[in-house]
Design an enzyme around this catalytic site. Structure first.
Site, PDB file in Angstrom:
ATOM      1  N   LYS A  17      -6.887  -8.117   3.772  1.00 16.45           N
ATOM      2  CA  LYS A  17      -8.146  -8.087   3.007  1.00 16.45           C
ATOM      3  C   LYS A  17      -7.943  -8.598   1.582  1.00 16.45           C
ATOM      4  O   LYS A  17      -8.675  -9.465   1.107  1.00 16.45           O
ATOM      5  CB  LYS A  17      -8.730  -6.653   2.940  1.00 16.45           C
ATOM      6  CG  LYS A  17      -9.065  -6.059   4.292  1.00 16.45           C
ATOM      7  CD  LYS A  17      -9.667  -4.679   4.164  1.00 16.45           C
ATOM      8  CE  LYS A  17      -8.721  -3.623   3.613  1.00 16.45           C
ATOM      9  NZ  LYS A  17      -7.556  -3.322   4.454  1.00 16.45           N
ATOM     10  N   ARG A 174      -2.955   6.299   6.728  1.00 16.03           N
ATOM     11  CA  ARG A 174      -4.037   5.355   6.408  1.00 16.03           C
ATOM     12  C   ARG A 174      -4.625   4.762   7.692  1.00 16.03           C
ATOM     13  O   ARG A 174      -5.833   4.590   7.808  1.00 16.03           O
ATOM     14  CB  ARG A 174      -3.515   4.266   5.464  1.00 16.03           C
ATOM     15  CG  ARG A 174      -3.485   4.736   4.011  1.00 16.03           C
ATOM     16  CD  ARG A 174      -2.353   4.082   3.222  1.00 16.03           C
ATOM     17  NE  ARG A 174      -2.483   2.653   3.095  1.00 16.03           N
ATOM     18  CZ  ARG A 174      -1.443   1.805   3.056  1.00 16.03           C
ATOM     19  NH1 ARG A 174      -0.201   2.251   3.150  1.00 16.03           N
ATOM     20  NH2 ARG A 174      -1.648   0.521   2.919  1.00 16.03           N
TER      21      ARG A 174
HETATM   22  P1  AP5 Z   1      -2.874  -7.464   2.172  1.00  7.86           P
HETATM   23  O1  AP5 Z   1      -3.772  -8.593   1.852  1.00  7.86           O
HETATM   24  O2  AP5 Z   1      -2.171  -6.758   1.053  1.00  7.86           O
HETATM   25  O3  AP5 Z   1      -3.593  -6.402   3.156  1.00  7.86           O
HETATM   26  P2  AP5 Z   1      -4.831  -5.438   2.955  1.00  7.86           P
HETATM   27  O4  AP5 Z   1      -5.697  -5.583   4.161  1.00  7.86           O
HETATM   28  O5  AP5 Z   1      -5.457  -5.651   1.610  1.00  7.86           O
HETATM   29  O6  AP5 Z   1      -4.113  -4.045   3.085  1.00  7.86           O
HETATM   30  P3  AP5 Z   1      -4.004  -2.790   2.143  1.00  7.86           P
HETATM   31  O7  AP5 Z   1      -2.775  -2.039   2.604  1.00  7.86           O
HETATM   32  O8  AP5 Z   1      -4.055  -3.170   0.697  1.00  7.86           O
HETATM   33  O9  AP5 Z   1      -5.272  -2.016   2.556  1.00  7.86           O
HETATM   34  P4  AP5 Z   1      -5.576  -0.556   2.242  1.00  7.86           P
HETATM   35  O10 AP5 Z   1      -6.935  -0.411   2.831  1.00  7.86           O
HETATM   36  O11 AP5 Z   1      -4.527   0.391   2.720  1.00  7.86           O
HETATM   37  O12 AP5 Z   1      -5.480  -0.459   0.670  1.00  7.86           O
HETATM   38  P5  AP5 Z   1      -6.520  -0.363  -0.492  1.00  7.86           P
HETATM   39  O13 AP5 Z   1      -5.880  -0.986  -1.650  1.00  7.86           O
HETATM   40  O14 AP5 Z   1      -7.885  -0.803  -0.090  1.00  7.86           O
HETATM   41  O15 AP5 Z   1      -1.771  -8.021   3.196  1.00  7.86           O
HETATM   42  C1  AP5 Z   1      -0.716  -7.193   3.644  1.00  7.86           C
HETATM   43  C2  AP5 Z   1       0.589  -8.010   3.711  1.00  7.86           C
HETATM   44  O16 AP5 Z   1       0.424  -9.006   4.715  1.00  7.86           O
HETATM   45  C3  AP5 Z   1       0.909  -8.761   2.410  1.00  7.86           C
HETATM   46  O17 AP5 Z   1       2.298  -8.722   2.196  1.00  7.86           O
HETATM   47  C4  AP5 Z   1       0.442 -10.192   2.671  1.00  7.86           C
HETATM   48  O18 AP5 Z   1       1.202 -11.138   1.947  1.00  7.86           O
HETATM   49  C5  AP5 Z   1       0.670 -10.299   4.184  1.00  7.86           C
HETATM   50  N1  AP5 Z   1      -0.286 -11.201   4.842  1.00  7.86           N
HETATM   51  C6  AP5 Z   1      -1.617 -11.311   4.596  1.00  7.86           C
HETATM   52  N2  AP5 Z   1      -2.164 -12.240   5.401  1.00  7.86           N
HETATM   53  C7  AP5 Z   1      -1.152 -12.698   6.192  1.00  7.86           C
HETATM   54  C8  AP5 Z   1      -1.098 -13.659   7.239  1.00  7.86           C
HETATM   55  N3  AP5 Z   1      -2.179 -14.351   7.649  1.00  7.86           N
HETATM   56  N4  AP5 Z   1       0.102 -13.876   7.839  1.00  7.86           N
HETATM   57  C9  AP5 Z   1       1.200 -13.181   7.461  1.00  7.86           C
HETATM   58  N5  AP5 Z   1       1.205 -12.266   6.459  1.00  7.86           N
HETATM   59  C10 AP5 Z   1       0.039 -12.027   5.844  1.00  7.86           C
HETATM   60  O19 AP5 Z   1      -6.654   1.235  -0.702  1.00  7.86           O
HETATM   61  C11 AP5 Z   1      -5.537   1.977  -1.165  1.00  7.86           C
HETATM   62  C12 AP5 Z   1      -5.939   3.448  -1.297  1.00  7.86           C
HETATM   63  O20 AP5 Z   1      -7.015   3.598  -2.277  1.00  7.86           O
HETATM   64  C13 AP5 Z   1      -6.525   4.117  -0.032  1.00  7.86           C
HETATM   65  O21 AP5 Z   1      -5.513   4.564   0.844  1.00  7.86           O
HETATM   66  C14 AP5 Z   1      -7.320   5.270  -0.656  1.00  7.86           C
HETATM   67  O22 AP5 Z   1      -6.480   6.315  -1.083  1.00  7.86           O
HETATM   68  C15 AP5 Z   1      -7.928   4.628  -1.896  1.00  7.86           C
HETATM   69  N6  AP5 Z   1      -9.235   4.014  -1.645  1.00  7.86           N
HETATM   70  C16 AP5 Z   1      -9.542   2.696  -1.840  1.00  7.86           C
HETATM   71  N7  AP5 Z   1     -10.827   2.469  -1.517  1.00  7.86           N
HETATM   72  C17 AP5 Z   1     -11.342   3.647  -1.108  1.00  7.86           C
HETATM   73  C18 AP5 Z   1     -12.612   4.053  -0.626  1.00  7.86           C
HETATM   74  N8  AP5 Z   1     -13.624   3.172  -0.492  1.00  7.86           N
HETATM   75  N9  AP5 Z   1     -12.805   5.356  -0.284  1.00  7.86           N
HETATM   76  C19 AP5 Z   1     -11.812   6.262  -0.407  1.00  7.86           C
HETATM   77  N10 AP5 Z   1     -10.570   5.946  -0.860  1.00  7.86           N
HETATM   78  C20 AP5 Z   1     -10.335   4.648  -1.201  1.00  7.86           C
END
Ligand code: AP5
Length: 222
Positions: A17, A174
């Site tokens: 994402k 998660r």
């Molecule tokens: P990346 O792009 O980093 O993945 P992502 O989908 O953004 O995953 P996240 O782990 O950041 O999602 P998340 O939902 O856990 O975290 P968030 O920050 O929203 O890609 C992952 C890896 O893959 C990278 O190394 C990248 O280089 C690689 N990659 C990407 N595309 C690729 C491809 N095509 N091929 C190969 N490799 C690839 O949330 C964090 C925390 O915040 C939550 O756990 C919660 O505590 C809190 N939080 C945030 N929003 C809310 C909400 N709305 N409500 C409640 N709590 C919330």
């Protein structure tokens, strides 16, 4: 009234994402609003919000809806999203958050497209295991895009590290919460006819191309 393109990007943890939202926001010239980035920056700055969300983030738990909604309401009031629209990344991830967003966007007719990155769990686990983030500028690296020098950020020379929630327990929790709380949000948007799912395996550039094609098709239909 919010003019401009109003998009949401969804997908499991590690689906890409953040990676894709950065690229799509450059393409559509809209602000990238990531609740995860906002919370991590608050923790890093050690401000009041950071103090309130740190424990949730480290444990992979969801931040309570009232806090998340206060952050989003404030962010969507800013002139850039009012003028150009936005891409929301990491929000909404509960049906309650989705309902609140619908209310917020009623005057503009609601979201244009909700795009879901469809990636099998074994691949997201591999991606999360390989993810390294710069401690300084937050640039994101993975096995598909390693830094030139191991452990060192190409952009600013900062140290690369695993995210605090990328532990085995944090990832497991998660993904559990994704199934319990966030999958129903996909169904919510599917029922509204706003959801488009895109296979998001393969290289980063080819996934971006697929996403732009899918989003443009939906935008042209509206
Ligand atoms: P990346 O792009 O980093 O993945 P992502 O989908 O953004 O995953 P996240 O782990 O950041 O999602 P998340 O939902 O856990 O975290 P968030 O920050 O929203 O890609 C992952 C890896 O893959 C990278 O190394 C990248 O280089 C690689 N990659 C990407 N595309 C690729 C491809 N095509 N091929 C190969 N490799 C690839 O949330 C964090 C925390 O915040 C939550 O756990 C919660 O505590 C809190 N939080 C945030 N929003 C809310 C909400 N709305 N409500 C409640 N709590 C919330």
């Amino acid at each position: 009234m919010i003019p401009g393109v109003e998009l949401v990007i969804m997908g499991k943890q590690g689906a890409g994402k953040g990676t894709q939202a950065t690229r799509l926001c450059r393409h559509y010239v809209i602000p990238h609003i990531s609740t995860g980035d906002i919370f991590r920056e608050a923790v890093r700055s050690d401000n009041d919000l950071g103090g309130r969300v740190r424990e949730y983030l480290d444990a992979g738990e969801l931040v309570p809806d009232d806090l998340v909604l206060a952050v989003i309401h404030e962010r969507l009031e800013k002139p850039d999203s009012q003028e150009r629209g936005f891409m929301l990344d990491g929000f909404p991830r509960t049906v309650n958050q989705a309902k609140d967003l619908d209310e917020m966007l009623k005057p503009s007719g609601g979201l244009d497209v909700v795009v879901n990155l469809d990636v099998p769990t074994d691949i997201v686990l591999e991606r999360l295991a390989g993810r390294r983030v710069c401690a300084e500028c937050k640039a994101n690296y993975g096995t598909e895009r390693p830094p030139e020098l191991e452990g060192v950020c190409d952009v600013c020379g900062g140290t690369l590290q695993r995210r605090a929630d990328d532990t085995d327990a944090g990832i497991r929790r998660r993904l559990e919460l994704y199934e319990e709380q966030t999958r129903p949000v996909l169904e919510w948007y599917e029922d509204q006819g706003r959801l488009v799912s895109v296979i998001a395996t393969g290289g980063v550039e080819e996934v971006t191309d697929r996403l732009i094609a899918a989003i443009d098709t939906q935008l042209n239909r509206r």
